[in-house]
Every structure is written in structure tokens, then in C-alpha cells.
Design a protein around this motif. Structure first.
Motif, mmCIF file in Angstrom:
data_model
loop_
_atom_site.group_PDB
_atom_site.id
_atom_site.type_symbol
_atom_site.label_atom_id
_atom_site.label_comp_id
_atom_site.label_asym_id
_atom_site.label_seq_id
_atom_site.Cartn_x
_atom_site.Cartn_y
_atom_site.Cartn_z
ATOM 1 N N ASN A 88 -16.815 12.713 -11.643
ATOM 2 C CA ASN A 88 -15.861 12.002 -12.507
ATOM 3 C C ASN A 88 -14.505 11.796 -11.833
ATOM 4 O O ASN A 88 -13.491 11.642 -12.521
ATOM 5 N N PHE A 89 -14.479 11.812 -10.503
ATOM 6 C CA PHE A 89 -13.226 11.598 -9.793
ATOM 7 C C PHE A 89 -12.542 10.304 -10.240
ATOM 8 O O PHE A 89 -11.352 10.297 -10.589
ATOM 9 N N PHE A 90 -13.272 9.204 -10.232
ATOM 10 C CA PHE A 90 -12.674 7.908 -10.524
ATOM 11 C C PHE A 90 -12.245 7.821 -11.987
ATOM 12 O O PHE A 90 -11.282 7.112 -12.305
ATOM 13 N N HIS A 91 -12.951 8.520 -12.855
ATOM 14 C CA HIS A 91 -12.533 8.543 -14.262
ATOM 15 C C HIS A 91 -11.162 9.191 -14.400
ATOM 16 O O HIS A 91 -10.285 8.667 -15.098
ATOM 17 N N TYR A 92 -10.968 10.319 -13.744
ATOM 18 C CA TYR A 92 -9.685 11.015 -13.841
ATOM 19 C C TYR A 92 -8.576 10.265 -13.113
ATOM 20 O O TYR A 92 -7.411 10.332 -13.508
ATOM 21 N N MET A 93 -8.902 9.542 -12.055
ATOM 22 C CA MET A 93 -7.869 8.857 -11.282
ATOM 23 C C MET A 93 -7.394 7.563 -11.939
ATOM 24 O O MET A 93 -6.239 7.162 -11.746
ATOM 25 N N PHE A 94 -8.258 6.886 -12.712
ATOM 26 C CA PHE A 94 -7.901 5.564 -13.220
ATOM 27 C C PHE A 94 -7.844 5.475 -14.748
ATOM 28 O O PHE A 94 -7.132 4.628 -15.281
ATOM 29 N N SER A 95 -8.584 6.309 -15.428
ATOM 30 C CA SER A 95 -8.694 6.153 -16.868
ATOM 31 C C SER A 95 -7.419 6.607 -17.582
ATOM 32 O O SER A 95 -6.847 7.658 -17.263
ATOM 33 N N ILE A 96 -6.972 5.798 -18.558
ATOM 34 C CA ILE A 96 -5.857 6.176 -19.431
ATOM 35 C C ILE A 96 -6.317 6.153 -20.889
ATOM 36 O O ILE A 96 -5.496 6.057 -21.808
ATOM 37 N N ARG A 97 -7.622 6.281 -21.082
ATOM 38 C CA ARG A 97 -8.173 6.298 -22.438
ATOM 39 C C ARG A 97 -7.763 7.590 -23.129
ATOM 40 O O ARG A 97 -8.005 8.684 -22.629
ATOM 41 N N ARG A 98 -7.149 7.448 -24.287
ATOM 42 C CA ARG A 98 -6.628 8.613 -24.992
ATOM 43 C C ARG A 98 -7.727 9.351 -25.750
ATOM 44 O O ARG A 98 -7.600 10.538 -26.035
ATOM 45 N N VAL A 152 -2.725 5.595 0.072
ATOM 46 C CA VAL A 152 -3.587 5.025 -0.968
ATOM 47 C C VAL A 152 -3.726 5.996 -2.145
ATOM 48 O O VAL A 152 -3.669 5.585 -3.305
ATOM 49 N N ALA A 153 -3.889 7.283 -1.839
ATOM 50 C CA ALA A 153 -3.989 8.273 -2.912
ATOM 51 C C ALA A 153 -2.714 8.320 -3.743
ATOM 52 O O ALA A 153 -2.760 8.420 -4.983
ATOM 53 N N ARG A 154 -1.563 8.235 -3.091
ATOM 54 C CA ARG A 154 -0.290 8.236 -3.829
ATOM 55 C C ARG A 154 -0.138 6.972 -4.662
ATOM 56 O O ARG A 154 0.350 7.018 -5.801
ATOM 57 N N LEU A 155 -0.550 5.832 -4.116
ATOM 58 C CA LEU A 155 -0.423 4.582 -4.858
ATOM 59 C C LEU A 155 -1.334 4.569 -6.084
ATOM 60 O O LEU A 155 -0.954 4.030 -7.142
ATOM 61 N N ILE A 156 -2.528 5.156 -5.953
ATOM 62 C CA ILE A 156 -3.420 5.238 -7.112
ATOM 63 C C ILE A 156 -2.781 6.058 -8.227
ATOM 64 O O ILE A 156 -2.810 5.678 -9.407
ATOM 65 N N ALA A 178 -6.840 14.877 -9.506
ATOM 66 C CA ALA A 178 -8.034 14.204 -8.991
ATOM 67 C C ALA A 178 -7.747 13.445 -7.701
ATOM 68 O O ALA A 178 -8.550 13.471 -6.757
ATOM 69 N N SER A 179 -6.597 12.771 -7.636
ATOM 70 C CA SER A 179 -6.272 12.013 -6.423
ATOM 71 C C SER A 179 -6.070 12.935 -5.228
ATOM 72 O O SER A 179 -6.506 12.631 -4.112
ATOM 73 N N GLN A 180 -5.436 14.089 -5.450
ATOM 74 C CA GLN A 180 -5.227 15.029 -4.351
ATOM 75 C C GLN A 180 -6.529 15.726 -3.953
ATOM 76 O O GLN A 180 -6.756 16.019 -2.778
ATOM 77 N N SER A 181 -7.382 15.998 -4.923
ATOM 78 C CA SER A 181 -8.672 16.625 -4.613
ATOM 79 C C SER A 181 -9.556 15.680 -3.810
ATOM 80 O O SER A 181 -10.200 16.083 -2.830
ATOM 81 N N PHE A 182 -9.597 14.436 -4.233
ATOM 82 C CA PHE A 182 -10.411 13.442 -3.531
ATOM 83 C C PHE A 182 -9.850 13.132 -2.149
ATOM 84 O O PHE A 182 -10.596 12.797 -1.222
ATOM 85 N N LEU A 183 -8.533 13.260 -1.989
ATOM 86 C CA LEU A 183 -7.891 12.976 -0.708
ATOM 87 C C LEU A 183 -8.415 13.897 0.389
ATOM 88 O O LEU A 183 -8.663 13.451 1.518
ATOM 89 N N GLY A 184 -8.587 15.180 0.066
ATOM 90 C CA GLY A 184 -9.076 16.109 1.080
ATOM 91 C C GLY A 184 -10.458 15.756 1.586
ATOM 92 O O GLY A 184 -10.743 15.894 2.789
ATOM 93 N N LEU A 185 -11.321 15.275 0.711
ATOM 94 C CA LEU A 185 -12.673 14.898 1.130
ATOM 95 C C LEU A 185 -12.659 13.669 2.033
ATOM 96 O O LEU A 185 -13.492 13.544 2.932
#
Length: 280
Positions: free
Chosen positions: A92-102, A232-236, A196-203
Motif C-alpha cells: 500500500n505504498f502508493f496509497h499512503y503516498m498519494f491518497s487524501i481520502r478521509r 522525487v520523493a520530496r516532491l511527492i 511512506a515516501s521515505q520508506s519507499f525511498l530507501g528501496l
């Protein structure tokens, strides 16, 4: 009785293979009366001793430093051990990085306990960033290379600790800003995007680090790729924050102030702190 035709004598020069003869077939020349041995040998070939270059010291790197490689493997091992219980967080990396669903969808499956996998991924990211900072310092400030090579593990550990401290400070700042300007749900969505962005960055940085250690001659290109991945991670994360904070045109002014005070100035301070640590 059949007779065979006489065969012609084959001269050595008529063979396919080249024929070599020694230069002195009858032995070395004998000095005549009145000639010295040195005068007799002046026309003989003399073997020249090749001139050697200056000895160079072996350039140590994290790849040849056992404690440094043990630190890197420890971070990867922590991720591997926590993957069994937290693999859904990685899915669910991309869900946490992009989703703003409340409100979350009831059919979406999220892991309950994400603390261990998050801690392992963040530690892995900070360790990899420590290695990359080590190579970046050598490239940016060549005068510091001798001191870096004398204490490889000390510098890698210091840079990894600096990356971890920078992450913790950022997390605290985002917590304060979220508590001040957002509600509980908005703050959680914002912090989740940062983690999520920092976790994914390491990979994503891991393959770049492996290539950098194996092919240090291409350090400038590989470090540029690593810097691009970090950007890119910071911009996301910044883009997700803009979507959460944006309310009207006046909010853009506050968002620009946030970019300067929270995203740009700390990076400049960390760069100066990195140079200071390298000189200790």
C-alpha cells in the motif's frame, strides 16, 4: 621394386613457421689484442631496468570495510525479518503516498501493526543515505577524502545518524504543523505520506548504492540519480501536502513560506553540518 622420388632438402627459410637464429651463433665475441672487455661488449644489447612509478595507497571504501557492510546488512535484515508481518504496508505504498481520502474503503485491506515494518524501512533508508553521503562528500570535497578513508565506518555511521536525526526532526515538525493547521484525519494523512515516501525511498536507493560501490568511477552519474530519486520523493510528499492544505488562493502564500522554512532551509543546514562532521 618401386622407387620413391628424391625429396628436396627443405631450408629453414622455406618452412611456414618463421625461423629464428641466435645473434651470436659462434659465441660471444672474444676481445682482440689491445681491446678491453667493455669495448668488445659495447655493441651487445643492454637490458634496461623499467622505471617504476610512485607507490599509491590503497583507497578504502565502504565495500571493503567490514563494519560498514555489517551495518548495511543489518538494515536489510531488519526489513526482511519484519516483512512477514508488514508486507501489506509495502503493498500500500502508493496509497499512503498519494491518497487524501478521509474515509477508507471497507474492502481495502490494510495491515494493523505497521510499527515494526515502518521502523525497519526508515532505518534502512537512513543507513543507505549515510553511505550515499559518504560518497557525495568525497566527490564534492576531495580534500576530505584521506580523512574519510582512514575512518570509513565512523563516517558512515555518523552520516547515517545524521540522516536519522534529520528524519526525526522533520517528523516532529510535521506533527506540530499538522496539529496546528489540520484536524486529526488531515494530520494523519499528511504524516502517512511522509513515512511512506521515505520508506519507499530507501528501496529505490539500494540498487544505486550497490552500483556505486561496485563502479565508483561512475560516482557522479550515480549520485545524480540518487539525488533525483530523493527529489522525487520530496516532491511527492510536498504535492500531497499541497492537496491537503489548499483551501483558497491565499493559502498558497502560507504554503510557499512552508516550503522555504521547512523544506529548503533545513537541507542547507544539513549540508553545512555534513561538512562540519566530515572535518572532525
Amino acid at each position: 621394386m618401386p622407387t620413391t622420388a628424391p625429396t628436396a632438402a627443405v631450408h629453414p627459410t622455406d618452412t611456414v613457421e618463421p625461423y629464428y637464429t641466435p645473434q651470436y651463433q659462434d659465441g660471444f665475441p672474444v676481445p682482440e689484442a689491445g681491446d678491453s672487455v667493455l669495448e668488445c661488449m659495447k655493441d651487445m644489447p643492454v637490458m634496461e631496468v623499467p622505471a617504476g612509478g610512485e607507490a599509491l595507497h590503497f583507497a578504502r571504501s565502504p565495500l571493503h570495510d567490514t563494519p560498514s557492510m555489517a551495518l548495511l546488512l543489518a538494515g536489510l535484515l531488519a526489513v526482511a525479518l519484519s516483512y512477514h508481518k508488514g508486507y501489506k504496508y509495502i503493498e500500500n505504498f502508493f496509497h499512503y503516498m498519494f491518497s487524501i481520502r478521509r474515509r477508507e474503503n471497507l474492502f481495502e485491506d490494510h495491515t494493523v501493526n505497521e510499527t515494526s515494518i515502518q521502523a525497519a524501512l526508515i532505518a534502512n533508508t537512513c543507513i543507505i543515505e549515510g553511505f550515499l553521503i559518504y560518497f557525495a562528500v568525497q566527490l564534492m570535497w576531495p580534500a576530505l577524502a584521506p580523512s574519510l578513508q582512514q575512518g570509513v565506518f565512523a563516517h558512515v555511521a555518523a552520516y547515517s545518524g545524521l540522516a536519522l536525526a534529520f528524519y526525526v526532526v522533520q517528523w516532529m515538525v510535521y506533527k506540530v504543523l499538522g496539529y496546528t493547521f489540520l484536524d486529526a484525519v488531515g494530520s494523519r494523512l499528511w504524516i502517512d505520506g511522509f513515512k511512506a515516501s521515505q520508506s519507499f525511498l530507501g528501496l529505490t536507493l539500494l540498487p544505486v548504492l550497490v552500483l556505486l560501490m561496485l563502479y565508483p568511477a561512475h560516482g557522479k552519474m550515480l549520485l545524480s540519480i540518487a539525488a533525483s530519486l530523493y527529489l522525487v520523493a520530496r516532491l511527492i510528499f510536498i504535492f500531497k501536502g499541497f492537496r491537503i492544505f489548499y483551501g483558497n488562493l491565499s493559502s498558497i502564500v502560507y504554503f510557499l513560506l512552508y516550503l522555504c522554512a521547512v523544506e529548503i532551509v533545513p537541507l542547507v543546514l544539513v549540508t553545512g553540518l555534513t561538512y562540519w562532521i566530515s572535518g572532525i
